[in-house]
Design an enzyme around this catalytic site. Sequence first.
Site, mmCIF file in Angstrom:
data_model
loop_
_atom_site.group_PDB
_atom_site.id
_atom_site.type_symbol
_atom_site.label_atom_id
_atom_site.label_comp_id
_atom_site.label_asym_id
_atom_site.label_seq_id
_atom_site.Cartn_x
_atom_site.Cartn_y
_atom_site.Cartn_z
ATOM 1 N N GLY A 1 -9.147 39.920 20.233
ATOM 2 C CA GLY A 1 -9.093 39.242 18.936
ATOM 3 C C GLY A 1 -8.797 37.776 19.167
ATOM 4 N N GLY B 1 -6.708 35.350 19.852
ATOM 5 C CA GLY B 1 -5.334 35.301 20.334
ATOM 6 C C GLY B 1 -4.744 33.902 20.253
ATOM 7 C CG ASP C 34 1.502 29.956 25.024
ATOM 8 O OD1 ASP C 34 0.279 30.212 24.948
ATOM 9 O OD2 ASP C 34 1.971 29.082 25.775
ATOM 10 N N GLY C 35 -0.457 31.621 22.457
ATOM 11 C CA GLY C 35 -1.383 31.110 21.455
ATOM 12 C C GLY C 35 -1.648 29.624 21.565
ATOM 13 N NE ARG D 17 -13.387 27.618 19.049
ATOM 14 C CZ ARG D 17 -13.228 28.776 19.695
ATOM 15 N NH1 ARG D 17 -13.736 28.929 20.893
ATOM 16 N NH2 ARG D 17 -12.587 29.773 19.133
ATOM 17 N NE ARG E 16 -15.102 34.950 19.300
ATOM 18 C CZ ARG E 16 -14.768 34.029 20.189
ATOM 19 N NH1 ARG E 16 -14.917 34.274 21.463
ATOM 20 N NH2 ARG E 16 -14.286 32.875 19.800
ATOM 21 C CG ASP F 207 -14.109 38.831 25.154
ATOM 22 O OD1 ASP F 207 -14.618 39.442 26.105
ATOM 23 O OD2 ASP F 207 -13.198 38.012 25.304
ATOM 24 C CG ASN F 208 -15.410 34.730 26.276
ATOM 25 O OD1 ASN F 208 -14.686 34.749 25.280
ATOM 26 N ND2 ASN F 208 -14.936 34.710 27.497
#
Length: 466
Positions: free
Chosen positions: A78, A80, A117-118, A168, A175, A243-244
């Site tokens: 997800g 993250g 930590d995001g 972005r 995805r 996922d990318n």
Amino acid sequence: MLDFLKLGKDFSTPIKTKSLDKAFLIHKNSQLYSELGLSLSDDQLLKITTGENKFEQITPIASIYAGHQFGYFNPQLGDGRSCLIGQVQSSGINRQIESQELSLKGAGSTPYSRHADGRAVLRSSIREYLCSAAMQGLNIGTTKALTLVGSSTEVHRELLETAAIVMRVAPTHIRFGHFELFASRGQVAQVKKLADFVIEHHFPALQGSKMYADLLLEIVRRTAIMIASWQAQGFAHGVMNTDNMSILGLTIDYGPFGFMEKYNPQFVCNQSDHEGRYGFDQQPSIGLWNLTRLAEALSSLIDAKTIKAILQTYEQQLVKTYSDLMRQKFGLTQQHDGDHQLINQFLDLLRIYKKDYTNSLRNLTDLDLLSTDVNFSSWLSLYDKRLDDEKVDDRAELMNSVNPKFILRNYLAEEAIREAEDKKSYEKISDLFDLLSNPFEEHTGSEDYTQEAPKWAQGLNVSCSS
Ligand code: AMP
Ligand code: MG
């Protein structure tokens, strides 16, 4: 407005962004800013990029997805360290109006952060910001980057570093892994809901009785074109996990990417990729592997025979796009039987004599320059003879429009990073941004930026998420 929210709570979770200390705007993409039709002061833009202010009162969301990472299925990933904060209408190429999502990368943890930590460190944010501009400049599909913000917030990696955020921009950040998540749980209704959403908002022309098959066909086509363009321009993504992989065929999630410098088809840019799964010459076949995972996720909507036929179009599209680009790079406007061989012979020489891929191709317009190199003399006479059949007066112009003079060499990114980290100086980022945004132009006086990697930079390491 944020269309993604219409999908409902199975698809995303509201989150609270965490702002940065002493945040400052390092750079903004002015052209993109005007295409988005925004009217914000730099201070407002800064506060939106750090998440301190919401964009149009929208609560940010993190979306859920799954993905095959290095060949193994991870049932739940997800956003993250990224989140969607809003959406705007842009007037891009041909003044076509398109909606664009705004996404922050590095604005704090989410339910999908998995103990991380995001945050994103300054160095990886600079790399993402510059590479987004470079790919746009090279006419390769990519998510774009509107702003780059630095801060004094400390983050712990191997060393202590500072946090940064990139905003972005893309029509959607969906995805392959979004489909894989619901398919792996057997939630076919959600797979259909997502496919319907994607068609309605991003491929409206496909609506009709066989729209799911057409959707897959279109994603296959776009992915093949994207990867063919990577191959022609010497780009390696580094982490082609599903996922990318964007469903729009956009290069997404810049991490340990690299532009090939000395020509080496086995180039592996990601130091953590010990088996070379995502090596440069593996990218076309990994593209198909990933598309096959997507197709499996869509198998409740498309029959197996149709899926098989659709996946078979991938190779043809990729080879065609790659050959067309390579022929242009060599200034060949007519098709001759021996062209493929002629091009491969040149690439072989680059490999054997460890020549710089980008500079060698750019120099092809100047045969005198090339002829000073004895290694090329016999190939050159073949090429010279082949060019007799070409009648194009502006051959050099054609070639220079596909052979970039400037690419984001690792050491150039590293120099910009070191100046930013050590001296808090951001001029190099700005200089590189300008050159990379228009990489086919001469920019006389900027030849330093075309040099091959100096000795100190030859062992530079880049690896996964930071
Ligand atoms: P990547 O390969 O960089 O796309 O990352 C893989 C997954 O790890 C994604 O789901 C990211 O959201 C997550 N991730 C990477 N770095 C971080 C971080 N610093 N904090 C939270 N999640 C992260
Ligand atoms: Mg990712």
